[in-house]
Design a protein around this motif. Sequence first.
Motif, PDB file in Angstrom:
ATOM      1  N   GLU A  29     -17.456  -1.681  -1.737  1.00  0.00           N
ATOM      2  CA  GLU A  29     -17.426  -0.910  -0.492  1.00  0.00           C
ATOM      3  C   GLU A  29     -17.443   0.592  -0.753  1.00  0.00           C
ATOM      4  O   GLU A  29     -16.636   1.344  -0.219  1.00  0.00           O
ATOM      5  CB  GLU A  29     -16.212  -1.324   0.352  1.00  0.00           C
ATOM      6  CG  GLU A  29     -16.343  -2.769   0.808  1.00  0.00           C
ATOM      7  CD  GLU A  29     -15.129  -3.285   1.552  1.00  0.00           C
ATOM      8  OE1 GLU A  29     -14.497  -2.502   2.280  1.00  0.00           O
ATOM      9  OE2 GLU A  29     -14.827  -4.477   1.396  1.00  0.00           O
ATOM     10  N   ARG A  31     -11.514  -5.646  -6.194  1.00  0.00           N
ATOM     11  CA  ARG A  31     -12.480  -6.166  -5.213  1.00  0.00           C
ATOM     12  C   ARG A  31     -13.862  -6.369  -5.811  1.00  0.00           C
ATOM     13  O   ARG A  31     -14.671  -7.121  -5.291  1.00  0.00           O
ATOM     14  CB  ARG A  31     -12.602  -5.197  -4.025  1.00  0.00           C
ATOM     15  CG  ARG A  31     -11.391  -5.207  -3.126  1.00  0.00           C
ATOM     16  CD  ARG A  31     -11.565  -4.217  -1.998  1.00  0.00           C
ATOM     17  NE  ARG A  31     -11.896  -2.881  -2.507  1.00  0.00           N
ATOM     18  CZ  ARG A  31     -12.164  -1.839  -1.744  1.00  0.00           C
ATOM     19  NH1 ARG A  31     -12.158  -1.961  -0.442  1.00  0.00           N
ATOM     20  NH2 ARG A  31     -12.439  -0.669  -2.282  1.00  0.00           N
ATOM     21  N   CYS A  69     -14.526   0.601  -8.996  1.00  0.00           N
ATOM     22  CA  CYS A  69     -13.366  -0.262  -9.270  1.00  0.00           C
ATOM     23  C   CYS A  69     -12.619   0.194 -10.508  1.00  0.00           C
ATOM     24  O   CYS A  69     -12.591  -0.492 -11.544  1.00  0.00           O
ATOM     25  CB  CYS A  69     -13.822  -1.706  -9.390  1.00  0.00           C
ATOM     26  SG  CYS A  69     -14.481  -2.325  -7.843  1.00  0.00           S
ATOM     27  N   ARG A 114     -12.979 -11.695  -1.325  1.00  0.00           N
ATOM     28  CA  ARG A 114     -13.000 -10.996  -0.054  1.00  0.00           C
ATOM     29  C   ARG A 114     -11.590 -10.610   0.404  1.00  0.00           C
ATOM     30  O   ARG A 114     -11.371  -9.532   0.924  1.00  0.00           O
ATOM     31  CB  ARG A 114     -13.650 -11.903   0.994  1.00  0.00           C
ATOM     32  CG  ARG A 114     -13.830 -11.227   2.327  1.00  0.00           C
ATOM     33  CD  ARG A 114     -13.895 -12.209   3.469  1.00  0.00           C
ATOM     34  NE  ARG A 114     -15.234 -12.781   3.593  1.00  0.00           N
ATOM     35  CZ  ARG A 114     -15.634 -13.439   4.682  1.00  0.00           C
ATOM     36  NH1 ARG A 114     -14.807 -13.600   5.706  1.00  0.00           N
ATOM     37  NH2 ARG A 114     -16.827 -13.956   4.739  1.00  0.00           N
ATOM     38  N   ASN A 166      -9.067  -7.088   0.223  1.00  0.00           N
ATOM     39  CA  ASN A 166      -8.919  -6.011   1.201  1.00  0.00           C
ATOM     40  C   ASN A 166      -7.636  -6.162   2.010  1.00  0.00           C
ATOM     41  O   ASN A 166      -7.001  -5.192   2.394  1.00  0.00           O
ATOM     42  CB  ASN A 166     -10.107  -6.013   2.165  1.00  0.00           C
ATOM     43  CG  ASN A 166     -11.249  -5.177   1.645  1.00  0.00           C
ATOM     44  OD1 ASN A 166     -11.027  -4.133   1.028  1.00  0.00           O
ATOM     45  ND2 ASN A 166     -12.467  -5.638   1.856  1.00  0.00           N
ATOM     46  N   ARG A 167      -7.306  -7.424   2.286  1.00  0.00           N
ATOM     47  CA  ARG A 167      -6.102  -7.666   3.090  1.00  0.00           C
ATOM     48  C   ARG A 167      -4.840  -7.291   2.309  1.00  0.00           C
ATOM     49  O   ARG A 167      -3.834  -6.902   2.879  1.00  0.00           O
ATOM     50  CB  ARG A 167      -6.033  -9.140   3.519  1.00  0.00           C
ATOM     51  CG  ARG A 167      -7.243  -9.637   4.308  1.00  0.00           C
ATOM     52  CD  ARG A 167      -7.241  -9.095   5.748  1.00  0.00           C
ATOM     53  NE  ARG A 167      -7.763  -7.738   5.878  1.00  0.00           N
ATOM     54  CZ  ARG A 167      -9.052  -7.413   5.868  1.00  0.00           C
ATOM     55  NH1 ARG A 167      -9.982  -8.327   5.766  1.00  0.00           N
ATOM     56  NH2 ARG A 167      -9.419  -6.156   5.971  1.00  0.00           N
ATOM     57  N   GLU A 183     -16.579   2.278  -3.309  1.00  0.00           N
ATOM     58  CA  GLU A 183     -15.588   2.875  -4.206  1.00  0.00           C
ATOM     59  C   GLU A 183     -15.662   2.243  -5.586  1.00  0.00           C
ATOM     60  O   GLU A 183     -15.713   1.017  -5.714  1.00  0.00           O
ATOM     61  CB  GLU A 183     -14.175   2.657  -3.641  1.00  0.00           C
ATOM     62  CG  GLU A 183     -13.919   3.398  -2.349  1.00  0.00           C
ATOM     63  CD  GLU A 183     -12.541   3.082  -1.781  1.00  0.00           C
ATOM     64  OE1 GLU A 183     -11.583   3.747  -2.192  1.00  0.00           O
ATOM     65  OE2 GLU A 183     -12.435   2.151  -0.960  1.00  0.00           O
ATOM     66  N   THR A 191      -4.729  -4.795   0.066  1.00  0.00           N
ATOM     67  CA  THR A 191      -4.693  -3.324   0.168  1.00  0.00           C
ATOM     68  C   THR A 191      -4.107  -2.917   1.522  1.00  0.00           C
ATOM     69  O   THR A 191      -3.226  -2.057   1.594  1.00  0.00           O
ATOM     70  CB  THR A 191      -6.120  -2.747   0.028  1.00  0.00           C
ATOM     71  OG1 THR A 191      -6.660  -3.215  -1.209  1.00  0.00           O
ATOM     72  CG2 THR A 191      -6.103  -1.242   0.021  1.00  0.00           C
ATOM     73  N   ASP A 192      -4.583  -3.549   2.582  1.00  0.00           N
ATOM     74  CA  ASP A 192      -4.075  -3.233   3.927  1.00  0.00           C
ATOM     75  C   ASP A 192      -2.566  -3.462   4.012  1.00  0.00           C
ATOM     76  O   ASP A 192      -1.834  -2.670   4.590  1.00  0.00           O
ATOM     77  CB  ASP A 192      -4.730  -4.137   4.996  1.00  0.00           C
ATOM     78  CG  ASP A 192      -6.229  -3.889   5.104  1.00  0.00           C
ATOM     79  OD1 ASP A 192      -6.700  -2.876   4.553  1.00  0.00           O
ATOM     80  OD2 ASP A 192      -6.919  -4.727   5.732  1.00  0.00           O
ATOM     81  N   ARG A 235     -12.376 -11.270  -8.309  1.00  0.00           N
ATOM     82  CA  ARG A 235     -12.848 -10.546  -7.128  1.00  0.00           C
ATOM     83  C   ARG A 235     -13.022 -11.519  -5.956  1.00  0.00           C
ATOM     84  O   ARG A 235     -13.528 -12.631  -6.123  1.00  0.00           O
ATOM     85  CB  ARG A 235     -14.127  -9.784  -7.411  1.00  0.00           C
ATOM     86  CG  ARG A 235     -15.320 -10.606  -7.860  1.00  0.00           C
ATOM     87  CD  ARG A 235     -16.474  -9.655  -8.199  1.00  0.00           C
ATOM     88  NE  ARG A 235     -17.693 -10.327  -8.586  1.00  0.00           N
ATOM     89  CZ  ARG A 235     -18.099 -10.495  -9.846  1.00  0.00           C
ATOM     90  NH1 ARG A 235     -17.322 -10.101 -10.842  1.00  0.00           N
ATOM     91  NH2 ARG A 235     -19.246 -11.075 -10.111  1.00  0.00           N
ATOM     92  N   LYS A 239      -7.560  -2.869  -4.585  1.00  0.00           N
ATOM     93  CA  LYS A 239      -8.869  -2.244  -4.371  1.00  0.00           C
ATOM     94  C   LYS A 239      -9.776  -2.389  -5.586  1.00  0.00           C
ATOM     95  O   LYS A 239     -10.944  -2.719  -5.457  1.00  0.00           O
ATOM     96  CB  LYS A 239      -8.694  -0.745  -4.103  1.00  0.00           C
ATOM     97  CG  LYS A 239      -8.542  -0.386  -2.664  1.00  0.00           C
ATOM     98  CD  LYS A 239      -8.666   1.122  -2.539  1.00  0.00           C
ATOM     99  CE  LYS A 239      -8.468   1.538  -1.108  1.00  0.00           C
ATOM    100  NZ  LYS A 239      -8.473   2.985  -0.968  1.00  0.00           N
TER     101      LYS A 239
END
Length: 481
Positions: free
Chosen positions: A164, A362, A168, A370, A373-374, A166, A376-377, A368, A359
């Motif tokens: 995305e 990912r 890694c 999907r 991301n959750r 960024e 990180t959130d 790796r 992150k």
Amino acid sequence: PQANIGVVGLAVMGSNLARNLASREGNTVAVFNRTAAKTDELVAEHPEAGFIATKSYQEFADRLSTPRTAIIMVQAGRGTDAVIDELVKVFEPGDIIVDGGNANFRDTIAREKRISETGIHFVGTGISGGEEGALNGPSIMPGGSDESWQTLGPIFRSIAAVAEGEPCVTHIGHDGAGHFVKMVHNGIEYADMQLIAEGYDLIRRGTGKSPAEIADVFDEWNRGELESYLIEITAQVLRQVDAATGKPLVDVILDQAGAKGTGAWTVQNALDLGVPVSGIAEAVFARSLSSKPGQRAVAQKVLPGPSDRWTIESPEDFIEDVRQALYASKVIAYSQGFDEIIAGAEEFGWDIDKGDIAKIWRGGCIIRARFLNRITDAYAADPDLTSLVTAPFFVDVVTAAQGPWRRVVSMAAHAGVPAPAFASSLAYYDGLRADRLPAALIQGQRDFFGAHTYKRVDKDGIFHTLWSGDRSEVESEGSSH
Ligand code: 6PG
């Protein structure tokens, strides 16, 4: 011309990383290998890379611009020390030695201490993504000093996988932090692989589907919330047919899993830190069990399984249950892995940003997926989250999955199909959420035989029951242990 970066050790990982570096704007790469023929071979095969081939450590050092930066890509262990010793002889204060192998972080801490006395920087760096990742973009987990990160940051950012937008890679923390986090990454990798393997086994035994048909199931899963590299390659492995026999390849591969040690290290260190990484531990132990053919052969003959037949009414429903059980168990494996990272950071004094770790996982690395991301959130919303599985998003996941999860684990037990990682993840979940644990009884037992004392729910203090006397309770001095 001078090279701005060098690579020592030109086996597959080293050559691929060197080619990756050489392919990036502005890099000139010096290469060195103990056996010079390997160096010649690489340089001849890849003229486009513009490598500077060197035949001695002195020549290697001479061809690097200062501050010199070298990445060691050799089998972790004594080989690494041999290379370090040679480099230290020809490098100068301010130069940087990167160890990109799967080193034990305790070795990395010791090496950095030793090498920093010479003024040379030593940077233990986890690199994940296998051969393909090394070539096209790995996930990179460097430790070491802030000063060396100034030089290494741009180089690593240029070769890392991009997720995305960024790169890694992030500076994980000082000294052994990078190798510690890579170690935990591998522990999670073991758990994830074991969970997928258990899911496959249950589906195969429960529904009678062929490996190729189960490959279709994994392909479908890979379009949903389980989307990940390991699910994707699982489908490819299951679909592979053995040329010699015409059978599914998975049926002709010996069912004894190997291990190079990083999974075991994750568990050993978790034991030292007092962190229950039970899912990861089961994954390591499942590999050990598989690799005991003698014991298994004897047990196969004498240990009976359940007598009732295993019947599955709806294969579709069962497969969906397994998917949910896998998802929930995977959340537990990550939750436990992050607990170990948090405990390690505290024990060894590293300032680790949990969200950044999710992150940089990912892209590029073996785990790796999907759903990173959750993670990180979750840490962005609450940096002090006590346990990943208690973040709102993951609570929703396990809430939705708990019915299927329980069905799968009990079906596996009924059917006599081993599902240690599914079962232990569920047990961990139930342990974590229990309002009372039988640990109270254990404290009572400990007090009985060893006067180890206990605390009470209703008042402060340390207590002991006079078990071999009149069984009255006394308040004890000192602290309970
Ligand atoms: C990676 C892998 C890689 C490797 C390990 C684990 O992140 O690229 O984890 O480091 O596959 O050596 O392998 P074992 O299964 O042999 O322990």
